[in-house]
Scaffold this active site. Sequence first.
Site, short mmCIF file in Angstrom:
data_model
loop_
_atom_site.label_atom_id
_atom_site.label_comp_id
_atom_site.label_asym_id
_atom_site.label_seq_id
_atom_site.Cartn_x
_atom_site.Cartn_y
_atom_site.Cartn_z
N HIS A 67 -53.59 49.38 -32.56
CA HIS A 67 -53.91 48.16 -31.81
C HIS A 67 -52.63 47.38 -31.52
O HIS A 67 -52.23 46.52 -32.30
CB HIS A 67 -54.91 47.32 -32.62
CG HIS A 67 -55.49 46.18 -31.86
ND1 HIS A 67 -56.81 45.79 -32.01
CD2 HIS A 67 -54.97 45.33 -30.93
CE1 HIS A 67 -57.06 44.76 -31.22
NE2 HIS A 67 -55.95 44.45 -30.57
N LEU A 70 -48.76 45.87 -25.38
CA LEU A 70 -47.50 45.91 -24.65
C LEU A 70 -47.80 45.10 -23.38
O LEU A 70 -48.95 44.95 -23.01
CB LEU A 70 -47.11 47.36 -24.34
CG LEU A 70 -47.01 48.27 -25.58
CD1 LEU A 70 -46.73 49.71 -25.18
CD2 LEU A 70 -45.96 47.76 -26.56
N ASN A 101 -54.93 45.01 -21.73
CA ASN A 101 -54.86 43.68 -21.09
C ASN A 101 -53.47 43.35 -20.56
O ASN A 101 -52.87 42.34 -20.91
CB ASN A 101 -55.39 42.58 -22.02
CG ASN A 101 -54.58 42.42 -23.29
OD1 ASN A 101 -53.86 43.33 -23.70
ND2 ASN A 101 -54.68 41.26 -23.92
N ASP A 312 -52.15 44.48 -34.38
CA ASP A 312 -52.56 43.57 -33.29
C ASP A 312 -51.32 42.86 -32.73
O ASP A 312 -51.35 41.66 -32.43
CB ASP A 312 -53.62 42.56 -33.75
CG ASP A 312 -54.38 41.97 -32.55
OD1 ASP A 312 -53.99 42.25 -31.40
OD2 ASP A 312 -55.34 41.22 -32.77
N HIS A 316 -45.35 37.30 -27.32
CA HIS A 316 -45.35 36.24 -26.30
C HIS A 316 -43.94 35.66 -26.20
O HIS A 316 -43.15 35.74 -27.15
CB HIS A 316 -46.34 35.13 -26.66
CG HIS A 316 -47.77 35.55 -26.53
ND1 HIS A 316 -48.37 35.82 -25.32
CD2 HIS A 316 -48.74 35.77 -27.48
CE1 HIS A 316 -49.63 36.17 -25.51
NE2 HIS A 316 -49.88 36.16 -26.82
#
Length: 435
Positions: A67, A70, A101, A312, A316
Amino acid sequence: MKLLLTGARVIDPAQKIDAKMDVLVENGKIAKIGTGPFSTAKTKDAGKIKIIDLTDMIICPGLIDMHTHLREPGQEYKETVASGAKAAVAGGFSSIACMPNTDPINDNRSITEFVKRKAVEANLANVYPIGAISRQSAGEQLTEFWDLKEAGIVALSDDGKPVMDAALMRHALEYGHSLSLPIISHCEDTNLSAGGLMNEGYYSTILGLGGIPVSAEEVMVSRDILIAEFTRTGIHIAHVSTEGSVRLIREAKKRGLKVTAETAPHYFTLTDESLQTYNTSLKVNPPLRSAEDIKAIKEGLADGTLDAIASDHAPHARTDKELEFEYAANGISGLETSLALSLRLVNDGVLTWPELIAKMSTNPAQILNLPKGTIAAGADADITVIDPQLKWTVDVKTFYSKGKNSPFHGWEMKGKAILTIVGGEIKYALPSLNL
Ligand code: DOR
């Protein structure tokens, strides 16, 4: 290149091996694993073999992060396939599965093929794309599962968003099952989580931040288990964060249902109490929960309810995070801290070494049907070498990931991947090894 890895403790849960052994790598494959024949190999071919002494180290099948986010295509300023793959090998992962996503969403074969091409160009970790369940992950129309499968996806998920329409989830499970494509569910009832920024409870009240109740996750875990049961399929539950979810998954497994689940290191390491700093690097979805939830997650890991630990990894940029809490993006850059945080479970007696390796390699390989997760003779030579004693301090400035958004900056850690081998080639080596 031939590699002979000597002197380490070899742990391969798939073969039930936990012993001091040597591993010989040849032509990208595991040529031999054992004790006997290596002394001859050493002397006869010594010149042609790179012999690496790994006394006091742990050798295990290459870790698999099932999970990862990228950000390519579309948000390359946050992460590219190459920067994510570099962070992966530095964190000990020889394989990663990446969520759809991106921008555009990976809901068609051209995006899948693009991500795969970028991964081949990067030539670091194996990158396995996960396709979207619904077009644009909008939750309305299924994507072309067969086409995506042909293009190379290994699973389907609308992660980041839940599939709110139960009938759509039903069709996804039926169609996915017929193609042997696992469905990974981001469990969140958006009616219950609406307006929420953190776990609903004492701290959301005193901090004045909108709460996300545990039920937002649990009603969807419950729904998806029920749909998997009546469709006689299976489901994988992503990023489990609550005690109730652990209980629901445990009961489903006891009833013989094909339910698998993962959690992420932050969900067994940090509570919502830490949000008193308003540090946006702690903002993640699902949110950090309570001490009771952490206890239940550790129990779920220990008794096998939770099959996998996944990072996960959600990188950012500063501009996404250095904002008022309400406006900051959700996510933690996790690839380079996931192993060390998970090793605390071994150091604290929650998991044994083989159990930990199973949750970070063997089980993710099984869940995603990957021909990985073992170092049996003949297997691809994907290997992670861990120094269990190495003390280090997390410094986001040294992350290979573009995402420096980690609440673990400055934390003292024990244990680190020092060598990551993918397809028989060294893709990461701790500089002090001088390899
Ligand atoms: O915290 C999160 N970040 N949770 C998600 O579900 C999505 C992810 C992201 O893509 O940033």
